[in-house]
Scaffold this motif. Structure first.
Motif, PDB file in Angstrom:
ATOM      1  N   ALA A  64       0.805  -1.214   0.137  1.00  0.00           N
ATOM      2  CA  ALA A  64       0.031  -0.213  -0.086  1.00  0.00           C
ATOM      3  C   ALA A  64       0.783   1.208  -0.107  1.00  0.00           C
ATOM      4  O   ALA A  64       2.052   1.029   0.508  1.00  0.00           O
ATOM      5  CB  ALA A  64      -0.886  -0.082   1.107  1.00  0.00           C
ATOM      6  N   ALA A  65       0.253   2.272  -0.593  1.00  0.00           N
ATOM      7  CA  ALA A  65       0.946   3.520  -0.274  1.00  0.00           C
ATOM      8  C   ALA A  65      -0.098   4.756  -0.458  1.00  0.00           C
ATOM      9  O   ALA A  65      -1.083   4.660  -0.960  1.00  0.00           O
ATOM     10  CB  ALA A  65       1.862   3.961  -1.671  1.00  0.00           C
ATOM     11  N   GLY A  66       0.186   5.744   0.625  1.00  0.00           N
ATOM     12  CA  GLY A  66      -0.952   6.759   0.712  1.00  0.00           C
ATOM     13  C   GLY A  66      -0.432   7.566   1.950  1.00  0.00           C
ATOM     14  O   GLY A  66       0.334   7.307   2.729  1.00  0.00           O
ATOM     15  N   PHE A  67      -1.519   8.574   1.987  1.00  0.00           N
ATOM     16  CA  PHE A  67      -1.592   9.371   3.251  1.00  0.00           C
ATOM     17  C   PHE A  67      -2.364   8.968   4.399  1.00  0.00           C
ATOM     18  O   PHE A  67      -3.296   8.512   4.266  1.00  0.00           O
ATOM     19  CB  PHE A  67      -1.996  10.772   2.714  1.00  0.00           C
ATOM     20  CG  PHE A  67      -1.154  11.415   1.759  1.00  0.00           C
ATOM     21  CD1 PHE A  67       0.201  12.047   1.991  1.00  0.00           C
ATOM     22  CD2 PHE A  67      -1.374  11.399   0.211  1.00  0.00           C
ATOM     23  CE1 PHE A  67       0.852  12.609   1.005  1.00  0.00           C
ATOM     24  CE2 PHE A  67      -0.538  12.091  -0.535  1.00  0.00           C
ATOM     25  CZ  PHE A  67       0.777  12.775  -0.452  1.00  0.00           C
ATOM     26  N   THR A 122       1.186  12.236   7.378  1.00  0.00           N
ATOM     27  CA  THR A 122       1.939  11.211   7.123  1.00  0.00           C
ATOM     28  C   THR A 122       1.777  10.497   5.775  1.00  0.00           C
ATOM     29  O   THR A 122       0.699  10.460   5.348  1.00  0.00           O
ATOM     30  CB  THR A 122       1.693  10.167   8.334  1.00  0.00           C
ATOM     31  OG1 THR A 122       1.888  10.949   9.438  1.00  0.00           O
ATOM     32  CG2 THR A 122       2.781   9.069   8.155  1.00  0.00           C
ATOM     33  N   LEU A 123       2.925   9.998   5.315  1.00  0.00           N
ATOM     34  CA  LEU A 123       2.922   9.431   3.945  1.00  0.00           C
ATOM     35  C   LEU A 123       3.546   8.349   4.241  1.00  0.00           C
ATOM     36  O   LEU A 123       4.741   8.136   4.872  1.00  0.00           O
ATOM     37  CB  LEU A 123       3.621  10.308   2.862  1.00  0.00           C
ATOM     38  CG  LEU A 123       3.979   9.537   1.617  1.00  0.00           C
ATOM     39  CD1 LEU A 123       2.686   8.971   0.954  1.00  0.00           C
ATOM     40  CD2 LEU A 123       4.836  10.411   0.642  1.00  0.00           C
ATOM     41  N   VAL A 124       3.215   7.051   3.826  1.00  0.00           N
ATOM     42  CA  VAL A 124       3.609   5.837   4.176  1.00  0.00           C
ATOM     43  C   VAL A 124       3.578   5.059   2.683  1.00  0.00           C
ATOM     44  O   VAL A 124       2.820   5.142   1.989  1.00  0.00           O
ATOM     45  CB  VAL A 124       3.044   4.940   5.167  1.00  0.00           C
ATOM     46  CG1 VAL A 124       1.514   4.598   4.627  1.00  0.00           C
ATOM     47  CG2 VAL A 124       3.632   3.767   5.847  1.00  0.00           C
ATOM     48  N   VAL A 125       4.821   4.122   2.487  1.00  0.00           N
ATOM     49  CA  VAL A 125       4.860   3.205   1.618  1.00  0.00           C
ATOM     50  C   VAL A 125       5.140   1.951   2.484  1.00  0.00           C
ATOM     51  O   VAL A 125       5.950   1.649   3.144  1.00  0.00           O
ATOM     52  CB  VAL A 125       5.879   3.365   0.657  1.00  0.00           C
ATOM     53  CG1 VAL A 125       5.853   2.231  -0.555  1.00  0.00           C
ATOM     54  CG2 VAL A 125       5.592   4.805  -0.145  1.00  0.00           C
ATOM     55  N   ALA A 126       4.319   0.811   2.099  1.00  0.00           N
ATOM     56  CA  ALA A 126       4.351  -0.607   2.458  1.00  0.00           C
ATOM     57  C   ALA A 126       4.577  -1.399   1.616  1.00  0.00           C
ATOM     58  O   ALA A 126       4.132  -1.436   0.647  1.00  0.00           O
ATOM     59  CB  ALA A 126       3.063  -0.681   3.454  1.00  0.00           C
ATOM     60  N   THR A 127       5.704  -2.447   2.109  1.00  0.00           N
ATOM     61  CA  THR A 127       6.225  -3.327   1.157  1.00  0.00           C
ATOM     62  C   THR A 127       6.025  -4.554   1.797  1.00  0.00           C
ATOM     63  O   THR A 127       6.057  -4.624   3.100  1.00  0.00           O
ATOM     64  CB  THR A 127       7.369  -3.108   0.459  1.00  0.00           C
ATOM     65  OG1 THR A 127       8.333  -3.467   1.508  1.00  0.00           O
ATOM     66  CG2 THR A 127       7.438  -2.062  -0.349  1.00  0.00           C
ATOM     67  N   SER A 128       6.122  -5.799   1.396  1.00  0.00           N
ATOM     68  CA  SER A 128       5.951  -7.175   1.954  1.00  0.00           C
ATOM     69  C   SER A 128       7.377  -7.280   3.128  1.00  0.00           C
ATOM     70  O   SER A 128       6.991  -8.232   3.913  1.00  0.00           O
ATOM     71  CB  SER A 128       6.199  -8.437   0.991  1.00  0.00           C
ATOM     72  OG  SER A 128       7.474  -8.021   0.181  1.00  0.00           O
ATOM     73  N   SER A 129       8.366  -6.398   2.906  1.00  0.00           N
ATOM     74  CA  SER A 129       9.279  -6.378   3.935  1.00  0.00           C
ATOM     75  C   SER A 129       9.343  -5.293   4.936  1.00  0.00           C
ATOM     76  O   SER A 129      10.144  -5.312   5.650  1.00  0.00           O
ATOM     77  CB  SER A 129      10.721  -6.390   3.090  1.00  0.00           C
ATOM     78  OG  SER A 129      11.032  -5.324   2.377  1.00  0.00           O
TER      79      SER A 129
END
Length: 192
Positions: A165-168, A174-181
């Motif tokens: 996921a990616a978003g505010f 806050t801005l976040v980018v989530a990956t499997s790691s």
């Protein structure tokens, strides 16, 4: 078949180097905060400080992090909190938000805000699928309006992990980018 314009956009995205997010955004942590087996993320608000909190759901439970510092506030190792188990894609809150359901976006669906106050937007593009690129746009920015770093910034390239996921956050701070790691966080002051 893709159009000439689409081909030009693809080439612009492929050529854009990964760069730091611009002011007023600041990285919360140097690099990614590791979360093995990450399934999804969500946001909550600290009831006392009003700061954004990040709920991280993994294959080994869920945890709550400060979006301001990246520090872990609470952790529950119960793997039964998988958002797939909830038709509303929610997980139970922990620590200061105990009892508050937190909506989750990630592997099993859902989504985060793609826009924030002041005209900031974030977009995920895949010009070389399956590798995702996360592009942050400033107010009125578009990739075809000039070189990256003018009004758009290629802030993350997911080469070795799968994007979740990616978003505010709902507050837009806050801005976040989530990956499997793991996750990468940026914040900005509330007044911007």
């Amino acid at each position: 078949m893709i159009t000439e314009y689409q081909q030009r956009l693809r080439e612009l995205y492929l050529a854009a180097p990964v760069v730091p997010a611009p002011e007023p955004w600041r990285a919360v942590h140097t690099g990614e905060i590791a979360v093995g087996g990450l399934l999804g993320i969500g946001f909550a608000v600290h009831p006392e400080t009003g700061h954004d909190l990040v709920m991280v759901v993994s294959s080994t439970g869920h945890g709550l992090l400060s979006a301001v510092t990246g520090e872990r506030i609470a952790r529950d190792r119960d793997p039964l909190t998988d958002p797939e188990d909830s038709p509303d894609l929610v997980c139970p809150g922990l620590g200061p938000v105990a009892g508050v359901p937190v909506r989750i976006a990630g592997l099993h669906g859902g989504g985060l805000h793609t826009g924030a106050g002041g005209g900031w937007t974030v977009e995920v593009v895949r010009p070389d699928w399956p590798h995702d690129r996360v592009i942050l746009f400033g107010p009125g920015g578009r990739i075809d309006q000039g070189p990256p770093g003018g009004m758009c910034w290629h802030i993350l390239h997911s080469r070795h992990s799968t994007l979740r996921a990616a978003g505010f956050s709902p507050s837009g701070r806050t801005l976040v980018v989530a990956t499997s790691s793991g996750i990468t966080l940026w914040t900005r002051p509330a007044t911007v």
